[in-house]
Scaffold this motif. Structure first.
Motif, PDB file in Angstrom:
ATOM      1  N   LYS A  40       0.848  -1.195   0.000  1.00 12.80           N
ATOM      2  CA  LYS A  40       0.000   0.000   0.000  1.00 12.80           C
ATOM      3  C   LYS A  40       0.876   1.235   0.000  1.00 12.80           C
ATOM      4  CE  LYS A  40      -4.329   1.524   1.003  1.00 12.80           C
ATOM      5  NZ  LYS A  40      -4.659   2.654   1.365  1.00 12.80           N
TER       6      LYS A  40
ATOM      7  N   LYS B  82       0.393   5.621  -1.064  1.00 10.77           N
ATOM      8  CA  LYS B  82      -0.303   6.794  -0.518  1.00 10.77           C
ATOM      9  C   LYS B  82      -1.787   6.776  -0.888  1.00 10.77           C
ATOM     10  CE  LYS B  82       0.761   9.610  -4.536  1.00 10.77           C
ATOM     11  NZ  LYS B  82       1.241  10.860  -5.044  1.00 10.77           N
ATOM     12  N   ASN B  83      -2.558   7.530  -0.122  1.00  6.90           N
ATOM     13  CA  ASN B  83      -3.972   7.791  -0.407  1.00  6.90           C
ATOM     14  C   ASN B  83      -4.111   9.252  -0.778  1.00  6.90           C
ATOM     15  OD1 ASN B  83      -4.951   5.269   0.125  1.00  6.90           O
ATOM     16  ND2 ASN B  83      -6.097   5.845   1.945  1.00  6.90           N
TER      17      ASN B  83
ATOM     18  N   GLU C 153      -7.091  11.926  -1.153  1.00  8.46           N
ATOM     19  CA  GLU C 153      -8.512  12.148  -0.933  1.00  8.46           C
ATOM     20  C   GLU C 153      -8.937  13.496  -1.470  1.00  8.46           C
ATOM     21  OE1 GLU C 153     -10.192  11.571   2.922  1.00  8.46           O
ATOM     22  OE2 GLU C 153      -8.851   9.903   3.380  1.00  8.46           O
TER      23      GLU C 153
ATOM     24  N   VAL D 173     -11.572   8.811  -3.415  1.00 13.32           N
ATOM     25  CA  VAL D 173     -10.281   8.505  -2.797  1.00 13.32           C
ATOM     26  C   VAL D 173      -9.510   7.624  -3.768  1.00 13.32           C
ATOM     27  CG1 VAL D 173      -9.118   7.346  -0.882  1.00 13.32           C
ATOM     28  CG2 VAL D 173     -11.210   8.622  -0.462  1.00 13.32           C
ATOM     29  N   GLU D 174      -8.275   8.004  -4.047  1.00 13.94           N
ATOM     30  CA  GLU D 174      -7.408   7.199  -4.903  1.00 13.94           C
ATOM     31  C   GLU D 174      -6.349   6.527  -4.031  1.00 13.94           C
ATOM     32  OE1 GLU D 174      -5.763   9.832  -7.814  1.00 13.94           O
ATOM     33  OE2 GLU D 174      -7.581   9.804  -9.037  1.00 13.94           O
ATOM     34  N   GLU D 175      -6.296   5.192  -4.104  1.00 15.92           N
ATOM     35  CA  GLU D 175      -5.285   4.427  -3.373  1.00 15.92           C
ATOM     36  C   GLU D 175      -4.199   4.012  -4.366  1.00 15.92           C
ATOM     37  OE1 GLU D 175      -7.299   1.034  -1.779  1.00 15.92           O
ATOM     38  OE2 GLU D 175      -8.116   2.166  -0.096  1.00 15.92           O
ATOM     39  N   TYR D 176      -2.971   4.257  -4.008  1.00 12.22           N
ATOM     40  CA  TYR D 176      -1.848   3.873  -4.858  1.00 12.22           C
ATOM     41  C   TYR D 176      -1.175   2.643  -4.258  1.00 12.22           C
ATOM     42  CZ  TYR D 176      -2.377   8.232  -7.388  1.00 12.22           C
ATOM     43  OH  TYR D 176      -2.873   9.250  -8.161  1.00 12.22           O
ATOM     44  N   TRP D 177      -1.005   1.605  -5.075  1.00  8.79           N
ATOM     45  CA  TRP D 177      -0.358   0.369  -4.662  1.00  8.79           C
ATOM     46  C   TRP D 177       0.948   0.232  -5.448  1.00  8.79           C
ATOM     47  CZ3 TRP D 177      -2.357  -2.947  -0.937  1.00  8.79           C
ATOM     48  CH2 TRP D 177      -3.626  -2.609  -0.472  1.00  8.79           C
TER      49      TRP D 177
ATOM     50  N   VAL E 155      -3.665   2.016  -9.341  1.00  5.78           N
ATOM     51  CA  VAL E 155      -4.439   3.102  -8.747  1.00  5.78           C
ATOM     52  C   VAL E 155      -5.876   2.603  -8.615  1.00  5.78           C
ATOM     53  CG1 VAL E 155      -5.229   5.480  -8.970  1.00  5.78           C
ATOM     54  CG2 VAL E 155      -2.968   4.841  -9.815  1.00  5.78           C
TER      55      VAL E 155
ATOM     56  N   LYS F 116      -9.613   3.598  -7.415  1.00  4.30           N
ATOM     57  CA  LYS F 116     -10.478   4.729  -7.072  1.00  4.30           C
ATOM     58  C   LYS F 116     -11.706   4.211  -6.343  1.00  4.30           C
ATOM     59  CE  LYS F 116      -9.094   7.708 -10.860  1.00  4.30           C
ATOM     60  NZ  LYS F 116      -9.519   8.536 -11.980  1.00  4.30           N
ATOM     61  N   ARG F 117     -11.984   4.837  -5.203  1.00  2.00           N
ATOM     62  CA  ARG F 117     -13.147   4.453  -4.404  1.00  2.00           C
ATOM     63  C   ARG F 117     -14.017   5.675  -4.153  1.00  2.00           C
ATOM     64  NH1 ARG F 117     -12.181   2.633   0.890  1.00  2.00           N
ATOM     65  NH2 ARG F 117     -10.318   3.890   1.008  1.00  2.00           N
TER      66      ARG F 117
END
Length: 169
Positions: A6, A8-9, A11, A95-99, A110, A112-113
């Motif tokens: 995981k 960064k997030n 928002e 919210v974008e989560e970067y893996w 990436v 997106k939620r």
């Protein structure tokens, strides 16, 4: 996902101008509730502002896990001050989560939620458009006040029942 960690997030920030309630009063208190917010602190701040008459309306906003806390704060304040007008709106923020990959040759993912957000406007003064979806009013009633009917008046004068005792056999 075992090949990713995981990162960064990112928002979407909440902005006062993006509250989805039309005809907001000019001078309202905006309470942004977070998951770690202490309800006692939030309520004492909002109550102080309303008591000083620095604002006649409060908007409670909570996102994700803070939604239930925002609702609780709004209900407590509404009862404490007998606020008659409420307008509730729901929206979402992105919210974008970067893996990040653990193995060379893989690309960063990436995700997106959409996170739900609740906005609850409590207003001492009447809201201009009462036909909006999400509008509630007490219509002059106080919280926890029951309407008196002939049945309830009769029930108030009855004697308490004796406790039930089991017969031994």
């Amino acid at each position: 996902m075992e090949n990713y960690s995981k990162g960064k997030n990112v928002e979407e920030e909440l902005e006062r101008s993006k509250i989805p309630i039309k005809d907001l009063p000019d001078n309202f208190l905006w309470m942004q509730v977070k998951g770690g917010s202490k309800m006692a602190n939030l309520l004492s701040h909002a109550a102080g502002i309303l008591e000083d008459k620095a604002a006649t309306a409060v908007v409670w906003t909570g996102a994700g896990v803070a939604i239930s806390k925002a609702i609780s704060c709004a209900e407590i304040l509404k009862r404490q001050f007998s606020i008659e007008h409420q307008l509730t709106k729901l929206s979402y923020k992105t919210v974008e989560e970067y893996w990040e990959p653990k193995i060379d040759g893989l690309e960063t993912l990436v995700v997106k939620r959409q996170i739900p957000i609740i906005h609850i406007l409590l207003s001492v003064n009447a809201i201009p458009d009462t036909n909006q979806i999400g509008y509630q009013s007490l219509n002059g009633k106080k919280f926890w006040q029951k309407e008196q009917s002939s049945n309830s008046k009769q029930n108030q004068s009855h004697k308490p029942k004796k406790p039930f005792k089991h017969k031994k056999t």
